[in-house]
Scaffold this motif. Structure first.
Motif, PDB file in Angstrom:
ATOM      1  N   ILE A  32       0.824  -1.212   0.000  1.00  0.00           N
ATOM      2  CA  ILE A  32       0.000   0.000   0.000  1.00  0.00           C
ATOM      3  C   ILE A  32       0.860   1.265   0.000  1.00  0.00           C
ATOM      4  N   THR A  33       1.879   1.277   0.868  1.00  0.00           N
ATOM      5  CA  THR A  33       2.691   2.491   1.031  1.00  0.00           C
ATOM      6  C   THR A  33       3.898   2.548   0.104  1.00  0.00           C
ATOM      7  N   GLY A  34       4.316   1.377  -0.399  1.00  0.00           N
ATOM      8  CA  GLY A  34       5.520   1.336  -1.217  1.00  0.00           C
ATOM      9  C   GLY A  34       6.789   1.446  -0.400  1.00  0.00           C
ATOM     10  N   LYS A  35       6.674   1.297   0.917  1.00  0.00           N
ATOM     11  CA  LYS A  35       7.827   1.394   1.808  1.00  0.00           C
ATOM     12  C   LYS A  35       7.890   0.170   2.711  1.00  0.00           C
ATOM     13  N   CYS A  36       9.105  -0.308   2.996  1.00  0.00           N
ATOM     14  CA  CYS A  36       9.277  -1.432   3.902  1.00  0.00           C
ATOM     15  C   CYS A  36       9.147  -0.939   5.345  1.00  0.00           C
ATOM     16  N   GLU A  37       9.125  -1.869   6.288  1.00  0.00           N
ATOM     17  CA  GLU A  37       8.941  -1.501   7.693  1.00  0.00           C
ATOM     18  C   GLU A  37      10.047  -0.575   8.184  1.00  0.00           C
ATOM     19  N   LEU A  38      11.287  -0.826   7.786  1.00  0.00           N
ATOM     20  CA  LEU A  38      12.399   0.019   8.220  1.00  0.00           C
ATOM     21  C   LEU A  38      12.207   1.450   7.741  1.00  0.00           C
ATOM     22  N   GLN A  39      11.728   1.617   6.524  1.00  0.00           N
ATOM     23  CA  GLN A  39      11.463   2.962   6.005  1.00  0.00           C
ATOM     24  C   GLN A  39      10.351   3.651   6.781  1.00  0.00           C
ATOM     25  N   ARG A  40       9.287   2.922   7.039  1.00  0.00           N
ATOM     26  CA  ARG A  40       8.156   3.517   7.760  1.00  0.00           C
ATOM     27  C   ARG A  40       8.578   3.981   9.148  1.00  0.00           C
ATOM     28  N   ILE A  41       9.423   3.202   9.797  1.00  0.00           N
ATOM     29  CA  ILE A  41       9.904   3.587  11.129  1.00  0.00           C
ATOM     30  C   ILE A  41      10.748   4.860  11.045  1.00  0.00           C
ATOM     31  N   CYS A  42      11.665   4.887  10.087  1.00  0.00           N
ATOM     32  CA  CYS A  42      12.562   6.044   9.954  1.00  0.00           C
ATOM     33  C   CYS A  42      11.813   7.313   9.587  1.00  0.00           C
ATOM     34  N   TYR A  43      10.742   7.187   8.805  1.00  0.00           N
ATOM     35  CA  TYR A  43      10.008   8.370   8.372  1.00  0.00           C
ATOM     36  C   TYR A  43       8.939   8.817   9.370  1.00  0.00           C
ATOM     37  N   ASN A  44       8.413   7.886  10.181  1.00  0.00           N
ATOM     38  CA  ASN A  44       7.231   8.192  10.992  1.00  0.00           C
ATOM     39  C   ASN A  44       7.480   8.331  12.487  1.00  0.00           C
ATOM     40  N   HIS A  45       8.701   8.053  12.943  1.00  0.00           N
ATOM     41  CA  HIS A  45       8.944   8.099  14.386  1.00  0.00           C
ATOM     42  C   HIS A  45      10.057   9.081  14.729  1.00  0.00           C
ATOM     43  N   ARG A  46       9.896   9.683  15.900  1.00  0.00           N
ATOM     44  CA  ARG A  46      10.808  10.725  16.357  1.00  0.00           C
ATOM     45  C   ARG A  46      12.213  10.186  16.572  1.00  0.00           C
ATOM     46  N   GLU A  47      13.186  11.057  16.341  1.00  0.00           N
ATOM     47  CA  GLU A  47      14.590  10.717  16.554  1.00  0.00           C
ATOM     48  C   GLU A  47      14.827  10.328  18.013  1.00  0.00           C
ATOM     49  N   GLY A  48      15.712   9.387  18.222  1.00  0.00           N
ATOM     50  CA  GLY A  48      16.008   8.923  19.569  1.00  0.00           C
ATOM     51  C   GLY A  48      15.418   7.550  19.806  1.00  0.00           C
ATOM     52  N   ALA A  49      15.037   7.277  21.052  1.00  0.00           N
ATOM     53  CA  ALA A  49      14.514   5.959  21.401  1.00  0.00           C
ATOM     54  C   ALA A  49      13.267   5.557  20.615  1.00  0.00           C
ATOM     55  N   PRO A  50      12.298   6.479  20.372  1.00  0.00           N
ATOM     56  CA  PRO A  50      11.112   6.069  19.607  1.00  0.00           C
ATOM     57  C   PRO A  50      11.463   5.476  18.246  1.00  0.00           C
ATOM     58  N   ARG A  51      12.545   5.956  17.642  1.00  0.00           N
ATOM     59  CA  ARG A  51      12.944   5.428  16.331  1.00  0.00           C
ATOM     60  C   ARG A  51      13.922   4.264  16.470  1.00  0.00           C
ATOM     61  N   THR A  52      14.976   4.450  17.241  1.00  0.00           N
ATOM     62  CA  THR A  52      16.034   3.447  17.316  1.00  0.00           C
ATOM     63  C   THR A  52      15.560   2.143  17.938  1.00  0.00           C
ATOM     64  N   MET A  53      14.736   2.216  18.968  1.00  0.00           N
ATOM     65  CA  MET A  53      14.239   0.996  19.605  1.00  0.00           C
ATOM     66  C   MET A  53      13.369   0.196  18.643  1.00  0.00           C
ATOM     67  N   ARG A  54      12.579   0.889  17.807  1.00  0.00           N
ATOM     68  CA  ARG A  54      11.740   0.188  16.836  1.00  0.00           C
ATOM     69  C   ARG A  54      12.573  -0.426  15.717  1.00  0.00           C
ATOM     70  N   ILE A  55      13.627   0.279  15.315  1.00  0.00           N
ATOM     71  CA  ILE A  55      14.522  -0.277  14.295  1.00  0.00           C
ATOM     72  C   ILE A  55      15.192  -1.538  14.838  1.00  0.00           C
ATOM     73  N   GLU A  56      15.639  -1.472  16.070  1.00  0.00           N
ATOM     74  CA  GLU A  56      16.294  -2.628  16.699  1.00  0.00           C
ATOM     75  C   GLU A  56      15.344  -3.816  16.784  1.00  0.00           C
TER      76      GLU A  56
END
Length: 313
Positions: A32-56
């Motif tokens: 639907i979005t044309g983006k993988c989960e890693l992309q969605r996390i990087c684009y939609n979550h705030r810098e710091g723990a909200p983003r890095t913890m989800r990437i991990e």
């Protein structure tokens, strides 16, 4: 069929269904979005723990062994090389998604640096205090000078050490549990926040709520060490340090914990030092609960700002 066997079958069935539907959901989102989960996390979550913890978490839960291995720095070169490999694997055009490359790289740097910090702290902890080591002895004497500059020690082995909270005539025996990590933590606090350290030392001699500062300080080192190793400090570190968490940031975290424990100790009004374990566990429980928040950020909160101004001398 035994109830225990039925419950086991039900557990594995629900686990498999959850796994299946979760990956089906991710596949649909990609379509639907044309983006993988890693992309969605990087684009939609705030810098710091909200983003890095989800990437991990995304990397750890990936079906791809290659993506799981991204969490281990030993199997890769630089952050940039690893980002390029991931983008190639996930079919992400680097020219079209430069922001993803930047943000994903920042997350990797934080993840890898936290792992490196755990190893560095562990190495320091395993380094035993050696009275025959001139460097160790110099650091110990410096700790006294920072905390009690107006008084000279009569000798290296003396009961005077009890004034700053050591148990016996020779502080070397008190560092056995945390090794040189305990000394480095105490010295950092006494050096970088000299006014606050001397303030805490004075409070430790309170006629009713007295405690042994050095021994409590080494105990707080143990607390900080275990919080780091179990990953409880990740949210704090990822929110506080934009780049790579280092030993400096561990010392700063320690300074926060020691200063805040002193305030907590007096707020609890313990009957005597025998209540130390109870107070410590209550303090640890509150800190641990706060650290679970993805917005956690341990920051020294001092009414007198000059008290905790980093020492420039």
């Amino acid at each position: 069929m035994a109830p225990q066997h039925k419950s086991s079958i039900w557990f594995y069935a629900t686990s498999w269904l959850s796994y299946f539907f979760w990956h089906m959901f991710k596949w649909l989102l990609r379509r639907i979005t044309g983006k993988c989960e890693l992309q969605r996390i990087c684009y939609n979550h705030r810098e710091g723990a909200p983003r890095t913890m989800r990437i991990e978490k995304s990397l750890r839960c990936s079906k791809s062994t290659l993506l799981q291995n991204v969490l281990s720095r030993e199997q890769h070169g630089s952050v940039q090389e690893c980002v390029s490999q991931v983008m190639k694997l996930k079919v992400i055009n680097q020219e079209a998604h430069p922001i993803f490359a930047l943000r994903f790289g920042q997350c990797l740097e934080q993840i890898w640096s936290y792992q490196a910090l755990v190893k560095e702290v562990e190495m320091t902890r395993l380094l035993r205090y050696d009275s025959l080591n001139e460097t160790h002895e110099t650091l110990l004497m410096e700790l006294w000078c920072k905390l009690v500059p107006e008084r000279q020690l009569p000798s290296r082995i003396t009961k005077e050490w009890s004034y700053i909270g050591f148990q016996g005539d020779d502080p070397a025996t008190d560092f056995r549990g945390m090794g040189m990590l305990g000394l480095h933590n105490l010295l950092f606090f006494a050096s970088q926040y000299r006014n606050a350290a001397r303030h805490v030392l004075q409070r430790s001699h309170h006629p009713k709520f007295r405690y042994s500062l050095a021994i409590v300080g080494i105990n707080i080192t143990s607390m900080a060490y275990h919080l780091l190793c179990c990953g409880a400090l990740k949210n704090h570190m990822y929110n506080t340090v934009i780049g790579a968490p280092s030993l400096l940031h561990f010392h700063l975290t320690y300074s926060y914990l020691l200063y805040e424990f002193d305030k907590f100790w007096f707020a609890e009004e313990p009957a005597d030092i025998m209540e130390f374990s109870r107070v410590r566990e209550k303090f640890l429980s509150q800190v641990s609960e706060y650290l679970q928040s993805e917005y956690a950020r341990l920051k020294l909160d001092i009414s007198d700002e000059n008290m905790l101004a980093p020492d420039q001398g």
